[in-house]
Design a protein around this motif. Structure first.
Motif, PDB file in Angstrom:
ATOM      1  N   LEU A  78      15.425   0.804  -9.011  1.00  0.00           N
ATOM      2  CA  LEU A  78      15.665   2.086  -8.374  1.00  0.00           C
ATOM      3  C   LEU A  78      14.401   2.488  -7.632  1.00  0.00           C
ATOM      4  N   SER A  79      14.542   3.244  -6.578  1.00  0.00           N
ATOM      5  CA  SER A  79      13.411   3.600  -5.718  1.00  0.00           C
ATOM      6  C   SER A  79      12.330   4.358  -6.473  1.00  0.00           C
ATOM      7  N   ASP A  80      11.111   4.184  -6.011  1.00  0.00           N
ATOM      8  CA  ASP A  80       9.981   4.968  -6.501  1.00  0.00           C
ATOM      9  C   ASP A  80       9.999   6.295  -5.753  1.00  0.00           C
ATOM     10  N   SER A  81      10.336   7.369  -6.463  1.00  0.00           N
ATOM     11  CA  SER A  81      10.468   8.686  -5.836  1.00  0.00           C
ATOM     12  C   SER A  81       9.245   9.562  -6.041  1.00  0.00           C
ATOM     13  N   SER A  82       8.143   8.977  -6.511  1.00  0.00           N
ATOM     14  CA  SER A  82       6.942   9.766  -6.762  1.00  0.00           C
ATOM     15  C   SER A  82       6.291  10.209  -5.463  1.00  0.00           C
ATOM     16  N   GLU A  83       5.555  11.310  -5.534  1.00  0.00           N
ATOM     17  CA  GLU A  83       4.863  11.777  -4.334  1.00  0.00           C
ATOM     18  C   GLU A  83       3.788  10.790  -3.906  1.00  0.00           C
ATOM     19  N   LYS A  84       3.188  10.098  -4.864  1.00  0.00           N
ATOM     20  CA  LYS A  84       2.191   9.079  -4.524  1.00  0.00           C
ATOM     21  C   LYS A  84       2.805   8.009  -3.629  1.00  0.00           C
ATOM     22  N   ALA A  85       4.013   7.550  -3.987  1.00  0.00           N
ATOM     23  CA  ALA A  85       4.687   6.528  -3.186  1.00  0.00           C
ATOM     24  C   ALA A  85       5.070   7.077  -1.817  1.00  0.00           C
ATOM     25  N   ILE A  86       5.490   8.319  -1.773  1.00  0.00           N
ATOM     26  CA  ILE A  86       5.880   8.933  -0.499  1.00  0.00           C
ATOM     27  C   ILE A  86       4.684   9.036   0.443  1.00  0.00           C
ATOM     28  N   LEU A  87       3.540   9.492  -0.090  1.00  0.00           N
ATOM     29  CA  LEU A  87       2.351   9.646   0.744  1.00  0.00           C
ATOM     30  C   LEU A  87       1.795   8.291   1.178  1.00  0.00           C
ATOM     31  N   GLN A  88       1.866   7.304   0.287  1.00  0.00           N
ATOM     32  CA  GLN A  88       1.405   5.972   0.654  1.00  0.00           C
ATOM     33  C   GLN A  88       2.271   5.396   1.775  1.00  0.00           C
ATOM     34  N   ASP A  89       3.559   5.598   1.667  1.00  0.00           N
ATOM     35  CA  ASP A  89       4.475   5.119   2.701  1.00  0.00           C
ATOM     36  C   ASP A  89       4.173   5.769   4.045  1.00  0.00           C
ATOM     37  N   MET A  90       3.812   7.050   4.003  1.00  0.00           N
ATOM     38  CA  MET A  90       3.514   7.749   5.250  1.00  0.00           C
ATOM     39  C   MET A  90       2.250   7.201   5.905  1.00  0.00           C
ATOM     40  N   GLU A  91       1.246   6.868   5.095  1.00  0.00           N
ATOM     41  CA  GLU A  91       0.035   6.277   5.659  1.00  0.00           C
ATOM     42  C   GLU A  91       0.331   4.923   6.293  1.00  0.00           C
ATOM     43  N   GLU A  92       1.145   4.156   5.634  1.00  0.00           N
ATOM     44  CA  GLU A  92       1.494   2.846   6.179  1.00  0.00           C
ATOM     45  C   GLU A  92       2.360   2.993   7.439  1.00  0.00           C
ATOM     46  N   ALA A  93       3.130   4.059   7.505  1.00  0.00           N
ATOM     47  CA  ALA A  93       3.926   4.315   8.702  1.00  0.00           C
ATOM     48  C   ALA A  93       3.026   4.486   9.916  1.00  0.00           C
ATOM     49  N   LYS A  94       1.909   5.154   9.717  1.00  0.00           N
ATOM     50  CA  LYS A  94       0.985   5.358  10.835  1.00  0.00           C
ATOM     51  C   LYS A  94       0.427   4.021  11.315  1.00  0.00           C
ATOM     52  N   ALA A  95       0.083   3.151  10.357  1.00  0.00           N
ATOM     53  CA  ALA A  95      -0.432   1.837  10.737  1.00  0.00           C
ATOM     54  C   ALA A  95       0.657   1.010  11.411  1.00  0.00           C
ATOM     55  N   PHE A  96       1.857   1.118  10.893  1.00  0.00           N
ATOM     56  CA  PHE A  96       2.980   0.378  11.459  1.00  0.00           C
ATOM     57  C   PHE A  96       3.278   0.847  12.883  1.00  0.00           C
ATOM     58  N   LEU A  97       3.196   2.152  13.097  1.00  0.00           N
ATOM     59  CA  LEU A  97       3.427   2.705  14.434  1.00  0.00           C
ATOM     60  C   LEU A  97       2.434   2.107  15.430  1.00  0.00           C
ATOM     61  N   ALA A  98       1.182   2.021  15.036  1.00  0.00           N
ATOM     62  CA  ALA A  98       0.168   1.461  15.933  1.00  0.00           C
ATOM     63  C   ALA A  98       0.502   0.018  16.289  1.00  0.00           C
ATOM     64  N   ARG A  99       0.998  -0.730  15.338  1.00  0.00           N
ATOM     65  CA  ARG A  99       1.345  -2.132  15.596  1.00  0.00           C
ATOM     66  C   ARG A  99       2.506  -2.237  16.581  1.00  0.00           C
ATOM     67  N   PHE A 100       3.486  -1.394  16.419  1.00  0.00           N
ATOM     68  CA  PHE A 100       4.626  -1.443  17.333  1.00  0.00           C
ATOM     69  C   PHE A 100       4.236  -0.973  18.731  1.00  0.00           C
ATOM     70  N   GLU A 101       3.430   0.064  18.791  1.00  0.00           N
ATOM     71  CA  GLU A 101       3.025   0.569  20.108  1.00  0.00           C
ATOM     72  C   GLU A 101       2.209  -0.474  20.876  1.00  0.00           C
ATOM     73  N   ALA A 102       1.562  -1.378  20.163  1.00  0.00           N
ATOM     74  CA  ALA A 102       0.727  -2.385  20.816  1.00  0.00           C
ATOM     75  C   ALA A 102       1.536  -3.513  21.446  1.00  0.00           C
ATOM     76  N   VAL A 103       2.829  -3.582  21.153  1.00  0.00           N
ATOM     77  CA  VAL A 103       3.662  -4.654  21.689  1.00  0.00           C
ATOM     78  C   VAL A 103       3.998  -4.351  23.149  1.00  0.00           C
ATOM     79  N   ASP A 104       3.674  -5.282  24.038  1.00  0.00           N
ATOM     80  CA  ASP A 104       3.985  -5.148  25.458  1.00  0.00           C
ATOM     81  C   ASP A 104       5.398  -5.695  25.689  1.00  0.00           C
ATOM     82  N   ILE A 105       6.325  -4.834  26.112  1.00  0.00           N
ATOM     83  CA  ILE A 105       7.717  -5.256  26.277  1.00  0.00           C
ATOM     84  C   ILE A 105       8.082  -5.474  27.752  1.00  0.00           C
TER      85      ILE A 105
END
Length: 612
Positions: A78-105
């Motif tokens: 079952l999913s980790d619903s803790s705030e720690k997991a939510i905040l960690q996911d949000m930080e990784e989202a920022k890094a992931f966004l940078a990776r996607f934005e760097a792709v030249d389409i």
């Protein structure tokens, strides 16, 4: 009331409406010496790899969603619903966004350009919305873990011993989930992030109703009522005992503690006002939600006024039908309908039979309106009794991509004596064929789309299509019964009222009684639905706006294509185009259709501006 479960499961993480960030950076990004793709083919492969990595992360961090889709790798979690997991996911989202934005389409095919465009858009929306900390309000009477956990059970696979063992492992994690949810709730209390008390007062009784059922009859125990062939008697006895023990010793005590916390501590602290405006940053919060749900630049005031205009327009049509049936006004028609025994179902089964009749009726006509047809089948099933009091009149649950579980429409047959049959035909078209089932199944079956788009859910698109689909009943020559046609108009009226009521609550500071009074003044919708609809708008602000906003965009684009193409317009080709890229934001859909129309006219090639 109509909705899809994709929107109701989000609070618990059973289904992710927007993309999640990656847990780790890919090997190429971690290695400084890794070559950067410069050719079009190399960049396309790099984007595909990134999309595949993201999807794997989504499945790992949303194990319930993976199971619903038939990915059994995480069936024991079952999913980790803790705030720690939510905040960690949000930080990784920022890094992931940078990776996607760097792709030249540059030079990519249109659909692949959209892959990046939509992913980046979703990630930015998640990050922009994080400041409101909505995860600290994870509970209401409409979409909450205490309802979503048993709602998940019939969507799980039970074909072999391991499926049952995985399920038992999941049941044993229910106490951990409720502990994490209570921690979020407690933190929300300290920050004044609280749902309205009027909704929270319903939550504890809902949880207590579930655990009042004997363990053997619990919705959590349904899988052991009938085992598949191939599971021996010894294993059946062991698995049966394992499920029942987990229900009695882990699930039910966790529910009891949750109900006690809600009743004694949480609900008494609920906010007194129903509108989002009463929350911290309420005005900005609602503006963000409106933009997210409608994918337009319309303001709450513009939407409110649009709703009033639509209510007046539809009232005119309804009055015309009422007069043809011998009534001077809608009030007289509505009063007579409530007293007409022929317009009330005689049993739960009659409601199901009518839904099946209308679904089968439209299925035969689909080739006249669509070139591409879904392979997936649809079933009509009753809503589970443990949640029917607060549930929608009907809901659609998508099937698995591999076809092992068909899509199904869950129909609320509770309190059938006080329901009317007026809207059953139009609702059948909305939820099943040609509505949610057709649209969602076609998206799942598009081989050129990555999974995040095959399974995507944009409220304005999905619900707008379903409401537009109700109108296709007219194109197919249905609604021959004037009462059924009146019901069709009344359901469209419901969606127009939603524009007024939702903005009324959360922007104009209306009271609950003002919304109820508006319903009664402009519709004959039965009382049981008026009450549940009103509480729904309080529970999930802005979601109900997507239906009418989306429908009007589909109508606008169809009229535009007909006007521009004249005799070259083909309704089947138009539908194939609007359904041919999955669930899209309204502005992206608009641009896509306009490019298509230009191509159909034989004009010069145009680059889709939404993919830039």
């Amino acid at each position: 009331m109509k909705k899809t479960p994709l929107s109701t499961l989000v609070a618990f993480g059973l289904v992710t409406l927007t993309v999640s960030a990656l847990a780790t950076l890919c090997a190429e990004a971690q290695t400084a010496s890794a070559p950067i793709a410069t050719t079009v083919d190399g960049r396309r492969k790099a984007l595909d790899a990134l999309l595949a990595e993201h999807w794997d992360y989504t499945m790992r961090t949303n194990p319930e969603f993976a199971s619903i889709l038939g990915d059994k790798r995480f069936n024991d979690q079952l999913s980790d619903s803790s705030e720690k997991a939510i905040l960690q996911d949000m930080e990784e989202a920022k890094a992931f966004l940078a990776r996607f934005e760097a792709v030249d389409i540059t030079g990519f095919p249109e659909q692949e350009q959209l892959n990046k465009t939509l992913m980046v858009r979703d990630l930015k929306e998640r990050i922009d919305g994080a400041g409101f900390q909505s995860w600290l309000m994870p509970v209401n009477q409409f979409s909450s873990p205490h309802l979503q956990l048993p709602q998940l059970v019939p969507l799980l696979p039970f074909g072999n011993v391991k499926d049952y063992e995985d399920y038992i492992a999941r049941l044993r994690q229910v106490p951990r989930v409720f502990t994490q949810i209570r921690e979020l709730m407690a933190r929300g209390m300290t920050l004044k992030l609280m749902p309205p008390k009027i909704l929270l007062d319903k939550v504890a009784p809902q949880a207590e109703k579930i655990i009042a059922i004997k363990a053997e009859d619990s919705p959590f125990s349904q899988p052991i009522l009938k085992f598949p062939e191939g599971i021996g008697e010894a294993d059946r006895a062991r698995l049966r005992a394992g499920v029942l023990t987990a229900v009695r010793d882990q699930v039910y005590p966790a529910y009891a503690r949750f109900a006690d916390f809600v009743r004694k501590e949480y609900a008494p602290s609920g906010r007194s006002e129903p509108g989002v405006w009463s929350l911290p940053d309420g005005e900005a919060r609602y503006a963000f939600l409106v933009k997210s749900s409608t994918t337009t630049s319309l303001t709450p005031e513009q939407i409110h006024q649009l709703g009033l205009r639509e209510v007046a327009r539809i009232e005119g049509e309804m009055l015309g039908v009422a007069k043809k049936l011998g009534f001077e006004d809608m009030k007289g028609f509505n009063a007579a309908a409530l007293k007409n025994p022929g317009l009330h179902p005689k049993s739960r089964q009659e409601i199901l039979d009518l839904y099946r009749k209308y679904t089968d009726q439209f299925e035969k006509e689909m080739p006249k309106l669509f070139g591409r047809l879904p392979k997936a089948k649809v079933e009509i099933l009753p809503t589970e009794e443990f949640r029917e009091k607060e549930a929608a009149g009907a809901e659609y649950f998508p099937g698995t991509p591999d076809g092992s579980r068909p899509g199904n429409v869950r129909v609320n047959t509770g309190d059938f004596e006080n329901r009317l049959t007026l809207s059953i035909e139009t609702t059948a078209y909305h939820e099943g064929i040609p509505g949610h089932h057709l649209q969602g199944s076609i998206a799942q079956e598009l081989p050129s789309l990555p999974p995040f788009r095959q399974q995507g859910f944009n409220v304005a698109y999905a619900e707008g299509w379903a409401l537009y689909s109700e109108r296709l009943g007219r194109d197919a020559g249905f609604f021959q019964d004037p009462y059924s046609f009146y019901g069709h108009l009344q359901d469209e009226m419901l969606r127009a009222i939603r524009l007024v009521a939702d903005t009324g609550f959360h922007y104009k500071r209306w009271t609950r009684q003002q919304v109820v009074d508006f319903f009664h003044a402009h519709s004959g919708i039965e009382e049981v639905e008026v009450q549940s609809e009103t509480d729904r708008y309080i529970a999930i602000p802005s979601q109900a706006l997507g239906y009418k906003i989306g429908q009007l965009k589909f109508i606008e684009l169809r009229e535009y294509a007909q006007r521009e193409l004249g005799p070259k317009f083909d309704i089947r080709a138009f539908h194939d185009e609007v359904l041919g890229a999955g669930s899209l934001p309204m502005d992206v859909l608009d641009a896509r259709v306009r490019v298509w129309v230009t191509k159909q006219k034989g004009g010069p090639s145009v680059t889709n501006p939404s993919a830039r």
